[in-house]
Scaffold this motif. Structure first.
Motif, PDB file in Angstrom:
ATOM      1  N   ARG A 105      11.262  -3.458  -0.691  1.00 23.57           N
ATOM      2  CA  ARG A 105      12.352  -4.213  -1.319  1.00 23.57           C
ATOM      3  C   ARG A 105      13.283  -4.807  -0.271  1.00 23.57           C
ATOM      4  NH1 ARG A 105      12.285   0.235  -4.973  1.00 23.57           N
ATOM      5  NH2 ARG A 105      14.060   1.177  -3.889  1.00 23.57           N
ATOM      6  N   SER A 106      13.547  -4.033   0.787  1.00 27.17           N
ATOM      7  CA  SER A 106      14.424  -4.534   1.833  1.00 27.17           C
ATOM      8  C   SER A 106      13.815  -5.728   2.546  1.00 27.17           C
ATOM      9  CB  SER A 106      14.708  -3.414   2.844  1.00 27.17           C
ATOM     10  OG  SER A 106      15.483  -3.884   3.921  1.00 27.17           O
ATOM     11  N   VAL A 107      12.510  -5.648   2.845  1.00 24.57           N
ATOM     12  CA  VAL A 107      11.850  -6.764   3.527  1.00 24.57           C
ATOM     13  C   VAL A 107      11.823  -7.995   2.633  1.00 24.57           C
ATOM     14  CG1 VAL A 107       9.633  -7.566   4.443  1.00 24.57           C
ATOM     15  CG2 VAL A 107      10.487  -5.295   5.040  1.00 24.57           C
ATOM     16  N   GLU A 108      11.498  -7.771   1.337  1.00 24.31           N
ATOM     17  CA  GLU A 108      11.491  -8.909   0.417  1.00 24.31           C
ATOM     18  C   GLU A 108      12.884  -9.522   0.292  1.00 24.31           C
ATOM     19  OE1 GLU A 108       9.936  -7.278  -3.136  1.00 24.31           O
ATOM     20  OE2 GLU A 108       7.834  -7.320  -2.475  1.00 24.31           O
ATOM     21  N   THR A 109      13.924  -8.658   0.237  1.00 26.75           N
ATOM     22  CA  THR A 109      15.293  -9.172   0.182  1.00 26.75           C
ATOM     23  C   THR A 109      15.629  -9.937   1.453  1.00 26.75           C
ATOM     24  OG1 THR A 109      15.958  -7.316  -1.229  1.00 26.75           O
ATOM     25  CG2 THR A 109      17.706  -8.520  -0.101  1.00 26.75           C
TER      26      THR A 109
ATOM     27  N   HIS B 113       8.511   6.608  -1.622  1.00 27.58           N
ATOM     28  CA  HIS B 113       9.843   6.100  -1.976  1.00 27.58           C
ATOM     29  C   HIS B 113      10.433   5.283  -0.826  1.00 27.58           C
ATOM     30  CE1 HIS B 113       9.673   8.133  -5.687  1.00 27.58           C
ATOM     31  NE2 HIS B 113      10.011   9.346  -5.271  1.00 27.58           N
ATOM     32  N   THR B 114      10.228   5.781   0.402  1.00 32.43           N
ATOM     33  CA  THR B 114      10.718   5.047   1.569  1.00 32.43           C
ATOM     34  C   THR B 114      10.014   3.698   1.699  1.00 32.43           C
ATOM     35  OG1 THR B 114      11.169   7.145   2.702  1.00 32.43           O
ATOM     36  CG2 THR B 114      11.042   5.161   4.065  1.00 32.43           C
ATOM     37  N   LEU B 115       8.708   3.693   1.454  1.00 30.82           N
ATOM     38  CA  LEU B 115       7.970   2.429   1.505  1.00 30.82           C
ATOM     39  C   LEU B 115       8.440   1.472   0.413  1.00 30.82           C
ATOM     40  CD1 LEU B 115       4.359   3.735   2.246  1.00 30.82           C
ATOM     41  CD2 LEU B 115       5.843   2.463   3.797  1.00 30.82           C
ATOM     42  N   ASP B 116       8.767   2.025  -0.767  1.00 32.16           N
ATOM     43  CA  ASP B 116       9.314   1.169  -1.838  1.00 32.16           C
ATOM     44  C   ASP B 116      10.612   0.508  -1.388  1.00 32.16           C
ATOM     45  OD1 ASP B 116       7.235   1.775  -3.535  1.00 32.16           O
ATOM     46  OD2 ASP B 116       8.284   3.428  -4.522  1.00 32.16           O
ATOM     47  N   ARG B 117      11.514   1.329  -0.807  1.00 30.76           N
ATOM     48  CA  ARG B 117      12.785   0.769  -0.341  1.00 30.76           C
ATOM     49  C   ARG B 117      12.566  -0.226   0.788  1.00 30.76           C
ATOM     50  NH1 ARG B 117      14.292   6.261  -0.765  1.00 30.76           N
ATOM     51  NH2 ARG B 117      14.205   6.474   1.491  1.00 30.76           N
TER      52      ARG B 117
ATOM     53  N   ARG C  86       0.840  -1.202   0.000  1.00 31.26           N
ATOM     54  CA  ARG C  86       0.000   0.000   0.000  1.00 31.26           C
ATOM     55  C   ARG C  86       0.872   1.248   0.000  1.00 31.26           C
ATOM     56  NH1 ARG C  86      -4.831  -1.007   4.287  1.00 31.26           N
ATOM     57  NH2 ARG C  86      -5.401   1.034   3.445  1.00 31.26           N
ATOM     58  N   ARG C  87       0.323   2.329  -0.568  1.00 29.24           N
ATOM     59  CA  ARG C  87       1.057   3.593  -0.648  1.00 29.24           C
ATOM     60  C   ARG C  87       0.146   4.727  -0.200  1.00 29.24           C
ATOM     61  NH1 ARG C  87       4.218   0.386  -0.656  1.00 29.24           N
ATOM     62  NH2 ARG C  87       5.954  -0.045  -2.092  1.00 29.24           N
ATOM     63  N   VAL C  88       0.753   5.788   0.292  1.00 32.65           N
ATOM     64  CA  VAL C  88      -0.022   6.932   0.766  1.00 32.65           C
ATOM     65  C   VAL C  88      -0.456   7.780  -0.428  1.00 32.65           C
ATOM     66  CG1 VAL C  88       1.219   6.953   2.949  1.00 32.65           C
ATOM     67  CG2 VAL C  88       2.028   8.373   1.072  1.00 32.65           C
ATOM     68  N   PRO C  89      -1.602   8.474  -0.325  1.00 35.79           N
ATOM     69  CA  PRO C  89      -2.047   9.334  -1.432  1.00 35.79           C
ATOM     70  C   PRO C  89      -1.150  10.558  -1.569  1.00 35.79           C
ATOM     71  CG  PRO C  89      -3.481   9.602   0.474  1.00 35.79           C
ATOM     72  CD  PRO C  89      -2.555   8.470   0.805  1.00 35.79           C
ATOM     73  N   ILE C  90      -0.861  10.937  -2.804  1.00 33.49           N
ATOM     74  CA  ILE C  90      -0.019  12.109  -3.077  1.00 33.49           C
ATOM     75  C   ILE C  90      -0.925  13.246  -3.557  1.00 33.49           C
ATOM     76  CG2 ILE C  90       1.859  13.044  -4.471  1.00 33.49           C
ATOM     77  CD1 ILE C  90       3.021  10.285  -4.672  1.00 33.49           C
ATOM     78  N   PRO C  91      -1.048  14.330  -2.772  1.00 36.61           N
ATOM     79  CA  PRO C  91      -1.883  15.456  -3.220  1.00 36.61           C
ATOM     80  C   PRO C  91      -1.244  16.168  -4.406  1.00 36.61           C
ATOM     81  CG  PRO C  91      -0.707  16.026  -1.203  1.00 36.61           C
ATOM     82  CD  PRO C  91      -0.446  14.562  -1.460  1.00 36.61           C
ATOM     83  N   ASP C  92      -2.082  16.807  -5.212  1.00 33.41           N
ATOM     84  CA  ASP C  92      -1.586  17.489  -6.414  1.00 33.41           C
ATOM     85  C   ASP C  92      -1.335  18.969  -6.165  1.00 33.41           C
ATOM     86  OD1 ASP C  92      -4.176  18.229  -6.041  1.00 33.41           O
ATOM     87  OD2 ASP C  92      -4.854  17.780  -8.090  1.00 33.41           O
ATOM     88  N   THR C  93      -1.065  19.340  -4.897  1.00 28.95           N
ATOM     89  CA  THR C  93      -0.841  20.756  -4.576  1.00 28.95           C
ATOM     90  C   THR C  93       0.556  21.221  -4.970  1.00 28.95           C
ATOM     91  OG1 THR C  93      -0.221  20.039  -2.337  1.00 28.95           O
ATOM     92  CG2 THR C  93      -2.506  20.748  -2.682  1.00 28.95           C
ATOM     93  N   GLY C  94       1.490  20.300  -5.102  1.00 25.76           N
ATOM     94  CA  GLY C  94       2.846  20.675  -5.492  1.00 25.76           C
ATOM     95  C   GLY C  94       3.647  21.360  -4.412  1.00 25.76           C
ATOM     96  N   ASP C  95       3.228  21.233  -3.149  1.00 26.77           N
ATOM     97  CA  ASP C  95       3.940  21.890  -2.064  1.00 26.77           C
ATOM     98  C   ASP C  95       4.761  20.884  -1.272  1.00 26.77           C
ATOM     99  OD1 ASP C  95       1.952  20.468  -0.846  1.00 26.77           O
ATOM    100  OD2 ASP C  95       0.842  22.205  -0.104  1.00 26.77           O
ATOM    101  N   GLU C  96       5.150  21.280  -0.036  1.00 28.88           N
ATOM    102  CA  GLU C  96       5.985  20.413   0.783  1.00 28.88           C
ATOM    103  C   GLU C  96       5.276  19.119   1.158  1.00 28.88           C
ATOM    104  OE1 GLU C  96       5.518  23.560   1.220  1.00 28.88           O
ATOM    105  OE2 GLU C  96       7.454  24.598   1.266  1.00 28.88           O
ATOM    106  N   ILE C  97       3.937  19.171   1.297  1.00 27.74           N
ATOM    107  CA  ILE C  97       3.205  17.952   1.649  1.00 27.74           C
ATOM    108  C   ILE C  97       3.260  16.961   0.492  1.00 27.74           C
ATOM    109  CG2 ILE C  97       0.937  17.042   2.281  1.00 27.74           C
ATOM    110  CD1 ILE C  97       0.375  19.636   3.710  1.00 27.74           C
ATOM    111  N   THR C  98       3.221  17.463  -0.730  1.00 30.83           N
ATOM    112  CA  THR C  98       3.394  16.584  -1.889  1.00 30.83           C
ATOM    113  C   THR C  98       4.763  15.921  -1.854  1.00 30.83           C
ATOM    114  OG1 THR C  98       1.917  17.977  -3.220  1.00 30.83           O
ATOM    115  CG2 THR C  98       3.395  16.487  -4.402  1.00 30.83           C
ATOM    116  N   ASP C  99       5.802  16.713  -1.540  1.00 30.63           N
ATOM    117  CA  ASP C  99       7.146  16.139  -1.424  1.00 30.63           C
ATOM    118  C   ASP C  99       7.206  15.111  -0.296  1.00 30.63           C
ATOM    119  OD1 ASP C  99       7.876  17.843  -3.459  1.00 30.63           O
ATOM    120  OD2 ASP C  99       8.678  19.380  -2.114  1.00 30.63           O
TER     121      ASP C  99
END
Length: 455
Positions: free
Chosen positions: A235-239, A228-232, A208-221
């Protein structure tokens, strides 16, 4: 327990800070208004009356006497009273004002100012006036010039200013607090959605991933970085899971072989060659020990543990490796410079060369070449064999843990698939790299490490 000066909630804190800042700003503005505005308003009226009084006084000194005085706009009263108290000149249609004459100017040629409640006519209600008086020397003796202007407009303006300041400021502060509360709540709504989604993510389901707002501000980042952290992490858990599974499999094989040998020997003790069985058991134990040592070193590297370090001469390490392997089936040919100092762990750097040379000798046909050179500010170690080589598409796979290529599985029964990954991790931990370079025939592994220079 120390009490918090501000609420724990970001929304409440920002609302409190915004309200306090607004309160400070409006308080300063109110104080400045109350200090400057009344004086400015009174100053305008005073200037008008003073100009009118001085103009009449100047005319009296010059002998230009008029019983009816020309009165400028915004000045309601002009009168000239003799020393005996008789009105000798006045504004058009103005009665004698006894309360006005009660205000006396002590010194000649000096303007005196006061505020009085006057009525210009008998049937007119009393009004708040600014009154100025000035004694003037005339050809007929001393005379007093009076001037007065209504302060009704000034009083009304000050009344509205006080109403706006003392009633409007609290309303404005309440509005600031409400708007800040609403705006911050709206801005933090994506954060709440991110928090709710993060609360639902568990170690069993990292897809699962968190929703990314389309505001383009710091919350989007923040949301993008979280994904990205959840992706890593996924992958780390699967590895890690694959690592545990492969480690269990690799450890089970020698243990099973060892157990089978011992069971057969125990079942037929009279028919067992105990010396040969002991040698095979010792070989299996050695393989288990090697796998466990590599797993422990990998675990320490993954945890970021830093082994004791000092200056290590890789040329000397390479010579020791060649000396230990004298008389082996595959000879190792060393080509090195005079010295190649590297700052690192002697045990780990020796293990790096051990793994590379073990891998090369297992796959070499006739010989292995070991080169240690200094190139600029780096030390380059190349281990080359003349075996079958590694296909370009597999040159990164060989550095994955427990990965063994098909030709390696057929020729090499003793490898664990941990040597090359461990070697790359050691090189990386020392600020270097380990790659597979183009070479025909066979394979060439190139380790690059930073050169240590004495200060």
């Amino acid at each position: 327990m120390v009490k918090r000066l501000f609420p724990r909630s970001i929304r409440a804190r920002l609302t409190t800070i915004a309200t306090l800042v607004a309160a400070v700003v409006f308080t300063i503005a109110s104080v400045m208004t109350l200090i400057t505005v009344p004086g400015n308003l009174y100053g305008v009226v005073q200037t008008r009356v003073e100009l009118a009084v001085r103009r009449v006084a100047s005319e009296l000194r010059a002998g230009e006497f008029h019983t009816v005085l020309e009165t400028p706009s915004h000045v309601q009263v002009l009168q000239v009273v003799s020393a005996r108290g008789n009105v000798i000149a006045t504004s058009p249609g103005l009665d004698q004002i006894p309360s006005l004459m009660a205000f006396q100017a002590s010194e000649p040629e000096t303007i005196y100012t006061t505020e009085l409640t006057l009525s210009r006519h008998q049937h007119e209600p009393e009004t708040h006036y600014l009154v100025m008086a000035m004694k003037v020397h005339t050809s007929n003796g001393l005379a007093t010039v009076y001037g007065a202007a209504s302060l009704n407009d000034v009083d009304k303006a000050l009344k509205w200013i006080n109403i706006l300041l003392f009633l409007g400021t609290p309303l404005i502060l309440v509005s600031v607090a409400g708007i800040t509360w609403a705006v911050v709540g709206l801005a933090l709504r994506p954060v709440e959605r991110i928090r709710a989604e993060m609360a639902e993510i568990t170690g069993q389901d990292l897809s699962r991933r968190v929703p990314i707002p389309d505001t383009g501000d710091e919350i989007t980042d923040l949301a993008a970085t979280t994904n990205h952290t959840l992706d890593r992490l996924q992958r780390s858990v699967e590895t890690q899971r694959r690592f545990v599974s492969d480690a269990s499999h690799e450890l089970r094989s020698p243990i099973s072989a060892l157990r089978a040998q011992l069971e057969v020997a125990n079942a037929y003790p009279d028919e067992t060659d105990w010396q040969a069985t002991g040698k095979r058991a010792l070989a299996a134990a050695d393989r288990l020990t090697g796998i466990i040592d590599e797993l422990l070193m990998l675990a320490r590297l993954d945890a970021g543990a830093v082994a004791p370090r000092r200056v290590v001469d890789l040329v000397r390490v390479a010579k020791d490796q060649v000396r230990r392997r004298e008389g082996a089936q595959v000879p190792i040919v060393l080509d090195s410079c005079g010295a190649a100092p590297v700052f690192g762990s002697p045990i780990q750097l020796d293990r790096l060369l051990t793994n590379l040379l073990d891998n090369a000798t297992r796959h070499a046909a006739t010989r292995v070449d070991l080169e240690v050179e200094v190139e600029g500010d780096r030390v380059v170690v190349m281990v080359t064999d003349d075996g079958d080589g590694i296909r370009p598409k597999d040159r990164e796979r060989v550095f994955e843990r427990f990965t063994r290529l098909e030709n390696a599985r057929a020729k090499d029964k003793g490898g664990s698939g941990l040597g090359l990954p461990l070697s790359r991790d050691i090189a990386t931990a020392h600020g270097g790299t380990l790659t597979v370079a183009d070479h025909e025939p066979g394979a060439r592994f190139v380790a690059v490490l930073p050169l240590h220079r004495e200060p």
